[in-house]
Design a protein around this motif. Structure first.
Motif, PDB file in Angstrom:
ATOM      1  N   LEU A 160       0.592  -3.737  -0.950  1.00 44.29           N
ATOM      2  CA  LEU A 160       0.606  -2.634  -1.897  1.00 44.29           C
ATOM      3  C   LEU A 160       0.672  -1.287  -1.184  1.00 44.29           C
ATOM      4  O   LEU A 160       0.203  -1.134  -0.059  1.00 44.29           O
ATOM      5  CB  LEU A 160      -0.632  -2.696  -2.791  1.00 44.29           C
ATOM      6  CG  LEU A 160      -0.745  -3.984  -3.623  1.00 44.29           C
ATOM      7  CD1 LEU A 160      -2.052  -4.010  -4.378  1.00 44.29           C
ATOM      8  CD2 LEU A 160       0.427  -4.112  -4.588  1.00 44.29           C
ATOM      9  N   ARG A 161       1.254  -0.301  -1.859  1.00 45.24           N
ATOM     10  CA  ARG A 161       1.394   1.025  -1.276  1.00 45.24           C
ATOM     11  C   ARG A 161       0.138   1.851  -1.534  1.00 45.24           C
ATOM     12  O   ARG A 161      -0.389   1.893  -2.645  1.00 45.24           O
ATOM     13  CB  ARG A 161       2.632   1.724  -1.865  1.00 45.24           C
ATOM     14  CG  ARG A 161       3.886   1.498  -1.078  1.00 45.24           C
ATOM     15  CD  ARG A 161       4.365   0.071  -1.040  1.00 45.24           C
ATOM     16  NE  ARG A 161       4.690  -0.497  -2.326  1.00 45.24           N
ATOM     17  CZ  ARG A 161       5.584  -1.447  -2.537  1.00 45.24           C
ATOM     18  NH1 ARG A 161       6.243  -1.962  -1.527  1.00 45.24           N
ATOM     19  NH2 ARG A 161       5.791  -1.926  -3.737  1.00 45.24           N
ATOM     20  N   LEU A 162      -0.316   2.521  -0.479  1.00 42.30           N
ATOM     21  CA  LEU A 162      -1.583   3.245  -0.538  1.00 42.30           C
ATOM     22  C   LEU A 162      -1.543   4.421  -1.504  1.00 42.30           C
ATOM     23  O   LEU A 162      -2.414   4.567  -2.364  1.00 42.30           O
ATOM     24  CB  LEU A 162      -1.953   3.734   0.872  1.00 42.30           C
ATOM     25  CG  LEU A 162      -3.204   4.603   0.996  1.00 42.30           C
ATOM     26  CD1 LEU A 162      -4.440   3.849   0.528  1.00 42.30           C
ATOM     27  CD2 LEU A 162      -3.380   5.084   2.446  1.00 42.30           C
ATOM     28  N   LEU A 163      -0.530   5.291  -1.377  1.00 42.50           N
ATOM     29  CA  LEU A 163      -0.547   6.565  -2.084  1.00 42.50           C
ATOM     30  C   LEU A 163      -0.302   6.435  -3.583  1.00 42.50           C
ATOM     31  O   LEU A 163      -0.934   7.131  -4.378  1.00 42.50           O
ATOM     32  CB  LEU A 163       0.475   7.521  -1.475  1.00 42.50           C
ATOM     33  CG  LEU A 163       0.061   8.200  -0.174  1.00 42.50           C
ATOM     34  CD1 LEU A 163       1.192   9.048   0.373  1.00 42.50           C
ATOM     35  CD2 LEU A 163      -1.170   9.070  -0.387  1.00 42.50           C
ATOM     36  N   TYR A 164       0.649   5.587  -3.990  1.00 38.38           N
ATOM     37  CA  TYR A 164       1.017   5.590  -5.401  1.00 38.38           C
ATOM     38  C   TYR A 164       0.722   4.285  -6.121  1.00 38.38           C
ATOM     39  O   TYR A 164       1.126   4.099  -7.273  1.00 38.38           O
ATOM     40  CB  TYR A 164       2.492   5.979  -5.589  1.00 38.38           C
ATOM     41  CG  TYR A 164       3.430   5.430  -4.557  1.00 38.38           C
ATOM     42  CD1 TYR A 164       3.886   4.131  -4.623  1.00 38.38           C
ATOM     43  CD2 TYR A 164       3.866   6.221  -3.501  1.00 38.38           C
ATOM     44  CE1 TYR A 164       4.744   3.631  -3.672  1.00 38.38           C
ATOM     45  CE2 TYR A 164       4.730   5.731  -2.542  1.00 38.38           C
ATOM     46  CZ  TYR A 164       5.162   4.431  -2.630  1.00 38.38           C
ATOM     47  OH  TYR A 164       6.014   3.926  -1.679  1.00 38.38           O
ATOM     48  N   GLU A 165      -0.026   3.387  -5.478  1.00 37.60           N
ATOM     49  CA  GLU A 165      -0.529   2.202  -6.165  1.00 37.60           C
ATOM     50  C   GLU A 165      -2.045   2.080  -5.959  1.00 37.60           C
ATOM     51  O   GLU A 165      -2.824   2.162  -6.903  1.00 37.60           O
ATOM     52  CB  GLU A 165       0.180   0.938  -5.666  1.00 37.60           C
ATOM     53  CG  GLU A 165       1.643   0.855  -6.078  1.00 37.60           C
ATOM     54  CD  GLU A 165       2.354  -0.372  -5.537  1.00 37.60           C
ATOM     55  OE1 GLU A 165       3.253  -0.885  -6.236  1.00 37.60           O
ATOM     56  OE2 GLU A 165       2.037  -0.817  -4.407  1.00 37.60           O
ATOM     57  N   ALA A 166      -2.460   1.879  -4.699  1.00 35.11           N
ATOM     58  CA  ALA A 166      -3.863   1.590  -4.419  1.00 35.11           C
ATOM     59  C   ALA A 166      -4.789   2.772  -4.726  1.00 35.11           C
ATOM     60  O   ALA A 166      -5.838   2.601  -5.362  1.00 35.11           O
ATOM     61  CB  ALA A 166      -4.023   1.166  -2.953  1.00 35.11           C
ATOM     62  N   CYS A 167      -4.427   3.977  -4.280  1.00 36.46           N
ATOM     63  CA  CYS A 167      -5.318   5.128  -4.486  1.00 36.46           C
ATOM     64  C   CYS A 167      -5.519   5.477  -5.960  1.00 36.46           C
ATOM     65  O   CYS A 167      -6.667   5.631  -6.404  1.00 36.46           O
ATOM     66  CB  CYS A 167      -4.807   6.337  -3.704  1.00 36.46           C
ATOM     67  SG  CYS A 167      -5.270   6.303  -1.953  1.00 36.46           S
ATOM     68  N   PRO A 168      -4.453   5.626  -6.757  1.00 33.41           N
ATOM     69  CA  PRO A 168      -4.703   5.966  -8.168  1.00 33.41           C
ATOM     70  C   PRO A 168      -5.449   4.878  -8.932  1.00 33.41           C
ATOM     71  O   PRO A 168      -6.363   5.171  -9.714  1.00 33.41           O
ATOM     72  CB  PRO A 168      -3.299   6.207  -8.738  1.00 33.41           C
ATOM     73  CG  PRO A 168      -2.345   5.658  -7.750  1.00 33.41           C
ATOM     74  CD  PRO A 168      -3.014   5.700  -6.427  1.00 33.41           C
ATOM     75  N   ILE A 169      -5.090   3.610  -8.709  1.00 37.29           N
ATOM     76  CA  ILE A 169      -5.813   2.530  -9.390  1.00 37.29           C
ATOM     77  C   ILE A 169      -7.257   2.487  -8.893  1.00 37.29           C
ATOM     78  O   ILE A 169      -8.200   2.307  -9.667  1.00 37.29           O
ATOM     79  CB  ILE A 169      -5.111   1.183  -9.168  1.00 37.29           C
ATOM     80  CG1 ILE A 169      -3.740   1.160  -9.862  1.00 37.29           C
ATOM     81  CG2 ILE A 169      -5.992   0.034  -9.681  1.00 37.29           C
ATOM     82  CD1 ILE A 169      -3.784   1.261 -11.370  1.00 37.29           C
ATOM     83  N   GLY A 170      -7.442   2.685  -7.583  1.00 38.23           N
ATOM     84  CA  GLY A 170      -8.794   2.688  -7.027  1.00 38.23           C
ATOM     85  C   GLY A 170      -9.655   3.804  -7.581  1.00 38.23           C
ATOM     86  O   GLY A 170     -10.857   3.630  -7.806  1.00 38.23           O
TER      87      GLY A 170
END
Length: 362
Positions: free
Chosen positions: A284-294
């Motif tokens: 998964l991509r950090l900036l536009y998948e993991a960070c916002p969902i996290g």
């Protein structure tokens, strides 16, 4: 005369803005522009093959491939265009970054610029388009730390997840929902297609710290690291195993849909780092998948981690950086983190002569 009994997204944002008397309205306007893009995508998704929007996007003589090396769907490209068109003109943004674009998007010179950055995955789970399974859009809002710059660069977006101003996603399922956090918990809005408005339907969303449900792509089990293998094995042993309870497994292959299920009823979602491709730190991509969902998960009382470190503390160093992700019910994520720590301690404590990799094995 029928009176509206639900709060609209606009009303909710106005109420939030009143908490900050010096706010200039850019932030609210930006979220409403994002919501408009999500409404447009929702309408396109609902049309599907009726509007010839299924299948892969053709560019030149062949199928188009994005920066991730993935074949683009027609709806991928259309969704990315909607996000750009709905957000570039309003004077709220200094720039944008997307899964579908190699470099940051510069706001055209004939439009005013703002103080925020928008990062988005325009259509998450697009492999599910042709089988009519829920998909979604993910977005994150950051502050532009150097607003005097004429153009944005990759480094402007390299902010850890705990510095996000807001984050959210739209889910295109049986109903279209917008789930949002502006740093004061998590709320959910459902699209009223008659009024064309997102209406507040889920207030103060919280995640139960305990669960009996996990989601992981079990076909990758041979590539998992020992802590993940241990956790899944214990879950599968059920009430006769060390956990003393039975678990259910879920897998939708859409991060938005997985996250939404966890926000609604708890659970754990894992796409951990593995050795399938050692050159990649995760899927998964950090900036536009993991960070916002996290951001949403932790605002709702859950937890997100790489297994080795809190994910929202990770300093990005690449616009399309990949990472391993474990998120959901707090107690379960912390258990998986503890397994990673135990594994690390075993590796550290192992003697070069008498450890598992020593000369004198049993």
């Amino acid at each position: 005369m029928q009176i509206l009994k639900k709060t609209t997204l606009t009303q909710y944002l106005i109420e939030e803005r009143r908490r900050y008397p010096d706010a200039d309205g850019q932030f609210n306007a930006l979220i409403l522009d994002v919501a408009l893009a999500c409404k447009a995508i929702s309408a396109a998704v609902a049309q599907g093959e009726l509007a010839n929007l299924h299948g892969n996007y053709q560019e030149g003589d062949g199928e188009s491939i994005n920066i991730q090396g993935e074949t683009q769907k027609k709806l991928d490209v259309l969704s990315n265009d909607y996000f750009i068109q709905m957000n570039e003109w309003g004077g709220n943004l200094a720039g944008m970054a997307s899964e579908e674009m190699e470099a940051p998007y510069q706001i055209p010179k004939h439009y005013p610029k703002g103080k925020y950055l928008l990062v988005f995955d325009p259509l998450d789970g697009s492999s599910n388009i042709d089988v009519n399974v829920s998909i979604g859009s993910i977005f994150s809002i950051l502050r532009q730390k150097n607003p005097a710059k004429d153009q944005v660069c990759d480094e402007d977006f390299f902010q850890p997840g705990n510095e996000q101003v807001a984050a959210g996603y739209a889910l295109y399922g049986p109903t279209t929902m917008l789930v949002l956090s502006v740093g004061q918990g998590v709320v959910g809005f459902t699209l009223d297609r008659v009024l064309g408005e997102f209406m507040l339907t889920h207030e103060k969303i919280t995640i139960n710290p305990d669960t009996q449900e996990f989601a992981i792509n079990a076909s990758n089990s041979r590539f998992w690291e020992p802590p993940i293998k241990r956790y899944i094995a214990e879950c599968l042993e059920g009430e006769t195993g060390p956990r003393g309870k039975n678990f259910n497994m879920r897998w939708i292959a859409s991060m938005v849909a997985e996250a939404h299920r966890i926000l609604m009823r708890g659970g754990v979602f894992m796409y951990p780092r593995d050795n399938k491709d050692p050159s990649k730190a995760g899927k998964l991509r950090l900036l536009y998948e993991a960070c916002p969902i996290g951001f949403l998960i932790e605002q709702a009382g859950g937890r997100i981690s790489t297994g080795r470190a809190p994910l929202l503390e990770i300093q990005p160093d690449n616009l399309h950086q990949r990472i391993g992700v474990i998120l959901g019910s707090k107690n379960e994520v912390e258990r998986i983190e503890a397994y990673h720590q135990e594994d690390l301690n075993e590796e550290t404590d192992a003697s070069p002569l008498f450890g598992n990799k020593g000369l004198f094995r049993e």
